[in-house]
Scaffold this active site. Structure first.
Site, PDB file in Angstrom:
ATOM      1  N   ARG A 129       3.215  -7.010  11.111  1.00  0.00           N
ATOM      2  CA  ARG A 129       4.059  -6.148  11.939  1.00  0.00           C
ATOM      3  C   ARG A 129       3.558  -6.027  13.376  1.00  0.00           C
ATOM      4  NH1 ARG A 129       4.692  -0.728  10.371  1.00  0.00           N
ATOM      5  NH2 ARG A 129       6.934  -0.577  10.574  1.00  0.00           N
TER       6      ARG A 129
ATOM      7  N   GLU B 209      -1.439   3.372  14.147  1.00  0.00           N
ATOM      8  CA  GLU B 209      -1.376   4.703  13.535  1.00  0.00           C
ATOM      9  C   GLU B 209      -2.428   4.891  12.459  1.00  0.00           C
ATOM     10  OE1 GLU B 209       2.805   5.020  12.400  1.00  0.00           O
ATOM     11  OE2 GLU B 209       3.286   5.739  14.408  1.00  0.00           O
TER      12      GLU B 209
ATOM     13  N   ASP C 151      10.689   3.218  18.679  1.00  0.00           N
ATOM     14  CA  ASP C 151      10.619   3.486  17.242  1.00  0.00           C
ATOM     15  C   ASP C 151      11.946   3.893  16.617  1.00  0.00           C
ATOM     16  OD1 ASP C 151       9.677   3.859  14.752  1.00  0.00           O
ATOM     17  OD2 ASP C 151       8.329   5.516  15.204  1.00  0.00           O
TER      18      ASP C 151
ATOM     19  N   HIS D 110      13.039  10.018  21.501  1.00  0.00           N
ATOM     20  CA  HIS D 110      11.800  10.589  20.959  1.00  0.00           C
ATOM     21  C   HIS D 110      11.611  12.059  21.329  1.00  0.00           C
ATOM     22  CE1 HIS D 110       7.788  10.474  19.250  1.00  0.00           C
ATOM     23  NE2 HIS D 110       7.962   9.222  18.916  1.00  0.00           N
TER      24      HIS D 110
ATOM     25  N   GLU E 130      15.453   8.034   9.579  1.00  0.00           N
ATOM     26  CA  GLU E 130      14.382   8.929  10.025  1.00  0.00           C
ATOM     27  C   GLU E 130      14.760   9.711  11.283  1.00  0.00           C
ATOM     28  OE1 GLU E 130      10.754   6.815  10.845  1.00  0.00           O
ATOM     29  OE2 GLU E 130       9.697   8.616  11.513  1.00  0.00           O
TER      30      GLU E 130
ATOM     31  N   TRP F  39       2.692  10.898  21.310  1.00  0.00           N
ATOM     32  CA  TRP F  39       3.401  11.546  20.205  1.00  0.00           C
ATOM     33  C   TRP F  39       4.223  12.741  20.699  1.00  0.00           C
ATOM     34  CZ3 TRP F  39      -0.768  11.476  15.691  1.00  0.00           C
ATOM     35  CH2 TRP F  39      -0.804  10.182  15.140  1.00  0.00           C
TER      36      TRP F  39
END
Ligand code: GCW
Length: 718
Positions: free
Chosen positions: A342, A309, A383, A539, A411, A561
């Protein structure tokens, strides 16, 4: 004088009793019933703390707050062994001394390790009650004190105590995604706790209370800064601020860590490159590590997000993640520091299913990392979704210690407006079987190191903490911080136990309150999955802020995305085919693990649309077609929020007014948000299925177009 005392008492009690704003967290010490007080008191009148205990101040501080509040007595502390011999509590690392006093032969001391403790209650030579905390380290004694307090808050008997407690994981960390300007990425509870502007001179009481709360659940490290890193924190003035925090946290057994921006040698050091194999770059990091350790001798190490990212990383120089991690590992190695690298990586220019990219990048590197490197893996491959299968990297890198990364901040799980208890999500992942070394090779065994004999092991949670008066935004979000710590200490304890402990400590021991509210907590995650992402959907949330549904979004620069990339709805059906006829991400799992998912007609329905593109009319186990089942789940999920509201409304007499009202208002918001998710998703998917929402369900009043036009330019955490 008396008046003053009375006023102070009133003020103290008043603050504690009336202002139930949640600031006290689960360290909310309230008078216990008289019978319990009488049973506990003999152990807490006199407290011996071995001289030189580095956590003595923290221990005394906590007991001085807790014991008068819980038991109505004032403990006397002493450290002079000559005065020992009476009833009371003995906190010690000296086995011989203990045996002399307590007549217990302490055989279990050896088993306590560097952070564990042995607790037992017995009688001294005079047949008086004594309670002993025995550990090999000061941290062990600190954890034992908090354990005892928790037992008392939960009104458990301590008279027969004979308990050994050793953490299953060595590193139990919070990851703060806190920026230096105090904004918090994906933070829904106000600003960052760290007031960088007033540090190092000003030590906010909050820092101490934060440390107390963490120590009470065994958290022993905190990464202060965002993984989307800013090199400024590595400059001399900021390191002094970091040192000030480290000094506050040290007596509580908490080490500080920082995120390292990979390009810092260029940005701060004036070098032309950040190539990890360049000698000047290596030297720059070595000097930087030396500088940090000269200020903070027990600095934990670096956490790094690289080549993900937009973050810089070793691949910018055609080097691997291992090259990057090892270079930093060499810099901190002389100081016993570690590097946590990570695995959350995926690249826009890579057309491969995003699900597969981390595995593709990291598995070939297994065995190439220095032994002070850990690879930190999110619980699932995409995610932090409401539900994901476990990440295929677990079990696939036996030669590398893998650290679990959970997200405590919600989130994608309702942020701070929704009551969602995350222990069931954490446990679902920890208990999942990777089959990497045969049946029973659970994710928990991968991360605790027992499967592949790793001594370095751990769990991290992306923090949900901010400077809101109640720390976490939603009063019940505190339970998720609590759950992370408890599970990092012992991943075998149940969600139910965690919920119950937390409720008793934070609210009340009233049995009907516990019964009802625990049930709400335990069901909340599944309810949320149903009204947001049932049957393996994922997502499909709003762009950028990730607040609310937006499954229609298809205009973002990076394909992965866009929600449409993930649900792939069309006239035939919906879902992402990740089997051999599709992206084949499923092949990254062990064949035995795959079995539960492989076949679209027998696939565990929790993950159906995660792994398969399924026809709208396919019959599911309920007998419903996929479309009808989707409708059923969305409606049941939303209706269950009404059930939560009803159940909570019965609690009015059992909790303080302030928190009762706060939770009530938030549950009403949750209901509105659940309807919004349900209606927006079903109206949108209906444009593909071309089937009605079954009769009997209240039909959406608003149009799809209305939902598509909603905008939230100032949604938090973005
Ligand atoms: O979930 C995504 C978040 C980003 C975050 C990223 C990561 C810190 O939306 O805000 O960046 O994950 O984990 O690196």
């Amino acid at each position: 004088m008396k008046k003053l005392l009375l006023a102070t008492l009133l003020l103290v009690n008043g603050l504690l009793a009336v202002a139930e704003n949640g600031y006290e967290l689960w360290l909310r010490y309230r008078p216990l019933p008289l019978a319990s007080q009488q049973a506990y008191r003999p152990y807490f009148r006199k407290i011996f703390i071995q001289p030189g205990n580095a956590s003595a101040t923290a221990i005394k501080n906590e007991l001085s707050i807790a014991i008068p509040a819980l038991l109505g007595i004032q403990p006397v502390f002493y450290s002079d062994a000559a005065m020992a011999g009476n009833s009371g509590l003995y906190i010690n690392t000296d086995a011989g001394f203990h045996t002399a006093i307590t007549q217990n032969n302490n055989t279990r001391l050896k088993e306590t390790g560097t952070e564990g403790f042995y607790l037992y209650a017995g009688k001294n030579k005079k047949q008086q009650a004594v309670l002993s905390i025995l550990s090999q380290s000061d941290k062990g004694s600190l954890y034992a004190v908090f354990h005892l307090l928790r037992m008392m808050q939960n009104q458990q008997a301590i008279q027969q105590l004979n308990l050994l407690s050793v953490p299953k994981l060595q590193l139990r960390l919070l990851n703060h995604w806190d920026n230096l300007n105090r904004s918090v990425e994906r933070g829904y509870a106000g600003l960052s706790l760290w007031n960088w502007h007033t540090l190092p001179g000003y030590i906010d009481q909050r820092y101490i209370d934060y440390a107390r709360a963490n120590a009470s659940i065994g958290i022993n490290g905190t990464v202060l800064t965002n993984v989307n890193a800013n090199a400024t924190v590595l400059t001399a003035p900021y390191l002094l601020k970091v040192k000030a925090l480290a000094d506050v946290f040290r007596p509580y057994g908490i080490k500080v860590y920082l995120t390292a921006r990979f390009s810092a040698p260029i940005e701060m050091g004036g070098l032309k490159t950040a190539d990890p194999l360049d000698p000047d770059v290596k030297d720059w990091w070595k000097q930087k590590a030396n500088e940090i350790y000269s200020l903070i001798p027990d600095f934990g190490g670096f956490l790094v997000k690289a080549n993900s990212e937009g973050q810089p990383g070793p691949q910018d120089y055609k080097r691997t993640h291992a090259d990057g991690a090892n270079m930093l590992a060499d810099a901190v190695q002389p100081h016993k520091g570690i590097v946590i690298w990570r695995a959350f990586v995926y690249a826009a220019e890579n057309p491969v299913d995003r699900h597969k990219q981390a595995y593709d990048d990291f598995v070939p590197l297994d065995g190439q990392f220095r032994n002070n490197v850990m690879v930190q893996v999110k619980n699932g491959a995409i995610d932090f979704m409401p539900r994901e299968p476990f990440h295929p990297l677990f079990g696939a890198m036996p030669r590398t210690p893998l650290m679990m990364e959970f997200q405590v901040t919600q989130e994608y799980l309702g942020q701070a407006t929704q009551l969602v208890f995350l222990a069931p999500l954490f446990k679902e992942v920890l208990d999942a079987d990777t089959y990497s070394k045969g049946k029973g090779s659970t994710v928990a065994k991968v991360i605790d190191g027992s499967l592949d004999q790793h001594t370095l092991n751990g769990m991290a949670g992306v923090s949900n903490i901010g400077n809101d008066i109640n720390w976490c935004g939603h009063p019940f979000a505190q339970a998720n911080w609590y759950a992370l710590g408890r599970l990092a200490w012992d991943h075998s304890i149940s969600s139910e136990q965690i919920a119950e402990e937390w409720l008793r400590m934070s609210y009340s021991a009233d049995p009907s309150f516990i019964h009802t509210t625990k049930n709400i907590m335990l069901r909340s995650r599944e309810i949320m999955v149903n009204y947001m992402n049932p049957l393996g959907l994922h997502h499909i949330m709003g762009t950028g802020h990730h607040y609310g549904p937006a499954p229609w979004v298809s205009n973002l620069n990076r394909p992965e995305w866009n929600p449409v990339y993930y649900h792939k709805a069309d006239s035939l059906g919906i879902g992402f085919n990740r089997t051999a006829s599709g992206s084949n991400a499923i092949s990254q799992y062990h064949p035995e693990a795959r079995k539960a998912w492989e076949n679209p007609t027998t696939c565990d329905e929790k993950y159906l649309l995660w792994f398969h593109h399924v026809s709208w009319n396919q019959k599911l186990s309920s007998g419903n077609s996929l479309w009808n089942e989707l409708c059923k789940r969305y409606y049941n999920g939303a209706d269950s929020v009404k059930w939560m509201i009803r159940e909570w409304s019965q609690q009015e007499k059992r909790v303080d007014a302030q928190r009762f009202k706060a939770v009530s208002m938030l549950l009403n918001i949750q209901w509105e948000e659940a309807k919004w998710w349900r209606n927006a998703c079903l109206l949108y998917f209906q444009t593909f299925s071309r089937q009605p929402i079954p009769a009997g369900y209240e039909q959406p009043e608003l149009t799809l177009d209305y939902y598509k036009k909603l905008r939230f330019p100032y949604a938090p955490g973005n």
